[in-house]
Design an enzyme around this catalytic site. Structure first.
Site, PDB file in Angstrom:
ATOM      1  N   GLY A 108      45.441  25.694  45.337  1.00 16.67           N
ATOM      2  CA  GLY A 108      44.536  25.383  43.984  1.00 16.67           C
ATOM      3  C   GLY A 108      43.252  24.449  44.304  1.00 16.67           C
ATOM      4  N   ARG A 143      47.430  37.804  40.646  1.00 19.59           N
ATOM      5  CA  ARG A 143      48.005  38.906  40.003  1.00 19.59           C
ATOM      6  C   ARG A 143      47.120  39.660  39.261  1.00 19.59           C
ATOM      7  NH1 ARG A 143      52.488  40.403  41.181  1.00 19.59           N
ATOM      8  NH2 ARG A 143      53.067  40.974  38.951  1.00 19.59           N
ATOM      9  N   LEU A 153      46.330  41.287  35.958  1.00 17.38           N
ATOM     10  CA  LEU A 153      46.625  41.172  34.818  1.00 17.38           C
ATOM     11  C   LEU A 153      46.578  42.570  33.918  1.00 17.38           C
ATOM     12  CD1 LEU A 153      45.075  37.886  34.253  1.00 17.38           C
ATOM     13  CD2 LEU A 153      47.506  37.999  34.362  1.00 17.38           C
ATOM     14  N   HIS A 190      35.166  34.976  41.591  1.00 14.72           N
ATOM     15  CA  HIS A 190      35.362  35.878  42.771  1.00 14.72           C
ATOM     16  C   HIS A 190      34.560  35.665  43.857  1.00 14.72           C
ATOM     17  CE1 HIS A 190      36.448  39.909  44.478  1.00 14.72           C
ATOM     18  NE2 HIS A 190      35.348  40.104  44.571  1.00 14.72           N
ATOM     19  N   LEU A 225      39.145  45.523  36.852  1.00 13.21           N
ATOM     20  CA  LEU A 225      39.226  44.283  37.916  1.00 13.21           C
ATOM     21  C   LEU A 225      37.689  44.065  38.204  1.00 13.21           C
ATOM     22  CD1 LEU A 225      41.165  42.668  39.618  1.00 13.21           C
ATOM     23  CD2 LEU A 225      40.766  44.373  41.436  1.00 13.21           C
ATOM     24  N   GLN A 237      30.954  26.245  47.797  1.00 11.66           N
ATOM     25  CA  GLN A 237      30.122  26.686  46.390  1.00 11.66           C
ATOM     26  C   GLN A 237      30.881  26.812  45.439  1.00 11.66           C
ATOM     27  OE1 GLN A 237      26.547  25.928  46.502  1.00 11.66           O
ATOM     28  NE2 GLN A 237      27.074  25.037  48.543  1.00 11.66           N
TER      29      GLN A 237
END
Length: 197
Positions: free
Chosen positions: A12, A99, A101, A117, A152, A181
């Site tokens: 996290g 996951r 979705l 991403h 995706l 970054q």
């Protein structure tokens, strides 16, 4: 109050960067927004401990306990929607949530679901982005904050950060440079979104 719900699966670090920015930059006064909850599909996700230490509500929903992806996503929507309000719809932030979705989940939060991403989309959607960038001989890499759609890593780009690919880079060294970054980019992109809501 605009509630932000962050979904994680591991350490996290992007979630922590968002929580820190929300406090430091006083999102509550600026945007009427707060990080209301952190939810993980893994009980051992280290990020949950950070969130709890910050006094943020946490939930765990083990995807392995559900017979299908649809069933898990339906249960996840129920948990997220506890933090929803008609006058201030929740913003759902994916921060290392591993996951894929379902279309139904994505449709339910259309326009309110964002992801980061570790590539300069549309290049290298999916996994192993850093090694793929190295294998392709890229001179730059980076990260993209984008709206989430059913396809995706194909939603509209909200923000990007670029880092150089250095001689001798490995996937690990490049990943570390990109991640540093991401920690700056993601909170900025979310603040920008909140300023328009």
């Amino acid at each position: 109050m605009k509630n932000i719900v962050i979904l994680i699966s591991g350490g996290g670090s992007n979630m922590a960067a968002i929580v820190d920015a929300a406090r430091r930059d006083n999102w509550q006064d600026l945007y009427g927004a707060r990080v209301a909850a952190v939810i993980s599909n893994r009980a051992d996700a280290q990020g949950l401990q950070f969130a709890q230490a910050q006094g943020i509500a946490t939930e765990t929903l083990d995807h392995k306990a559900f017979a299908s992806r649809d069933a898990f996503d339906a249960a996840l929507m129920e948990v997220i929607d506890r933090f929803d309000a008609p006058d201030a719809p929740v913003l759902v932030v994916l921060a290392g949530f591993m996951r894929i979705l379902t279309p139904g989940f994505v449709a339910h939060y259309a326009g309110r679901l964002v992801n980061i991403h570790p590539s300069l989309l549309p290049a290298f959607p999916g996994l192993n982005t850093h090694q793929r960038a190295l294998d392709a001989g890229c001179q730059v890499a980076g990260a993209t904050v984008h709206q989430v759609t059913a396809e995706l890593d194909h939603g509209a780009t909200l923000a990007q950060a670029v880092v150089p690919v250095l001689p001798g880079d490995t996937a690990a060294t490049l990943a570390a440079r990109v991640l540093s970054q991401e920690h700056l980019l993601y909170p900025r992109a979310i603040a920008e979104l909140l300023s328009k809501k």
